[in-house]
Design a protein around this motif. Structure first.
Motif, short mmCIF file in Angstrom:
data_model
loop_
_atom_site.label_atom_id
_atom_site.label_comp_id
_atom_site.label_asym_id
_atom_site.label_seq_id
_atom_site.Cartn_x
_atom_site.Cartn_y
_atom_site.Cartn_z
N UNK A 1 0.87 -1.25 0.03
CA UNK A 1 -0.08 -0.11 -0.04
C UNK A 1 1.03 1.35 -0.06
N UNK A 2 1.97 1.24 0.68
CA UNK A 2 2.97 2.43 0.74
C UNK A 2 3.45 2.62 -0.64
N UNK A 3 3.86 1.51 -1.12
CA UNK A 3 4.33 1.62 -2.64
C UNK A 3 3.74 2.13 -3.68
N UNK A 4 2.16 1.77 -3.42
CA UNK A 4 1.25 2.08 -4.38
C UNK A 4 0.93 3.43 -4.24
N UNK B 1 -3.29 4.86 9.78
CA UNK B 1 -4.62 3.59 9.66
C UNK B 1 -4.49 3.14 8.30
N UNK B 2 -4.29 3.99 7.18
CA UNK B 2 -3.97 3.42 5.74
C UNK B 2 -3.29 4.29 4.94
N UNK B 3 -2.40 3.81 4.00
CA UNK B 3 -1.88 4.84 2.96
C UNK B 3 -2.94 5.01 1.99
N UNK B 4 -2.78 6.13 1.48
CA UNK B 4 -3.84 6.90 0.51
C UNK B 4 -3.22 6.47 -1.10
N UNK B 5 -4.21 5.83 -1.74
CA UNK B 5 -3.74 5.75 -3.25
C UNK B 5 -4.56 7.06 -3.87
N UNK B 6 -3.58 7.81 -4.60
CA UNK B 6 -4.70 9.14 -5.07
C UNK B 6 -5.55 9.16 -5.77
N UNK B 7 -5.51 7.89 -6.74
CA UNK B 7 -6.86 7.91 -7.48
C UNK B 7 -8.00 6.86 -7.07
N UNK B 8 -7.75 6.55 -5.71
CA UNK B 8 -8.75 5.52 -5.28
C UNK B 8 -9.75 6.37 -4.25
#
Length: 176
Positions: A85-88, A138-145
């Motif tokens: 998730x961090x890489x994404x 809590x959670x990594x944020x994926x920019x397009x999700x």
């Protein structure tokens, strides 16, 4: 820098730094002394996240990313999901992106490849072992999700341990 906590639910930009524990196991891809081995036998990355911009700039969050536990595969699975998730988040890829570029970006030669990586994440407030409140990811944020579409699953050790088996090969992100 203030000792106040970043409020739960806040999205911030973070820089991940690994505090080396000098534990190596080349068969697992754990080289360069990045991993730490606890007295319990658990192996993890001892990480420090620094907020890099905004009103909380300079705040530090200390945490661990699990690599292995003698209690079962839950700790390892949770760590793998967090690293992925961090890489994404860092590279702006959707978890569903299977392009050559995204697959290449998700493969690590060593943990050196994520030491210093910057990404966005939602923060949570948790109690530590001493009962004190502290921040965690809590959670990594994926920019397009959307916020809920790709939320990191909440794993319960009892449920996951019964379903997973240990894998003889190294983690996929360590394979070239």
């Amino acid at each position: 820098m203030s000792n106040k906590l970043v409020p739960a639910g806040k999205v911030v930009k973070l820089k991940l730094s690994i505090r080396r524990g000098n534990y190596n196991d080349p068969s697992q891809g754990w080289t360069d002394g990045y991993a730490t081995k606890a007295s319990t036998g658990s192996i993890y990355l001892n990480v420090e996240y620094s907020v890099t911009e905004g009103v909380y700039e300079g705040r530090k969050i200390f945490s661990q990313i699990g690599l292995n536990s003698p209690k079962g595969p839950w700790w390892r699975r949770r760590g793998r999901l967090l690293i992925l998730s961090i890489l994404n988040s860092a590279h702006g890829f959707s978890p569903n992106d299977l392009s050559k570029k995204s697959l290449t970006a998700r493969r690590l030669g060593s943990f050196k490849d994520i030491d210093g990586i910057e990404f966005s994440a939602r923060i949570k407030v948790v109690k530590n072992q001493k009962g004190q409140l502290q921040n965690d990811i809590d959670e990594p944020i994926v920019p397009d999700a959307s916020d809920t579409q790709f939320a990191q699953p909440r794993l319960k050790q009892k449920d996951v341990t019964s379903k997973l088996t240990q894998v003889a090969t190294g983690p996929i992100w360590m394979q070239r």
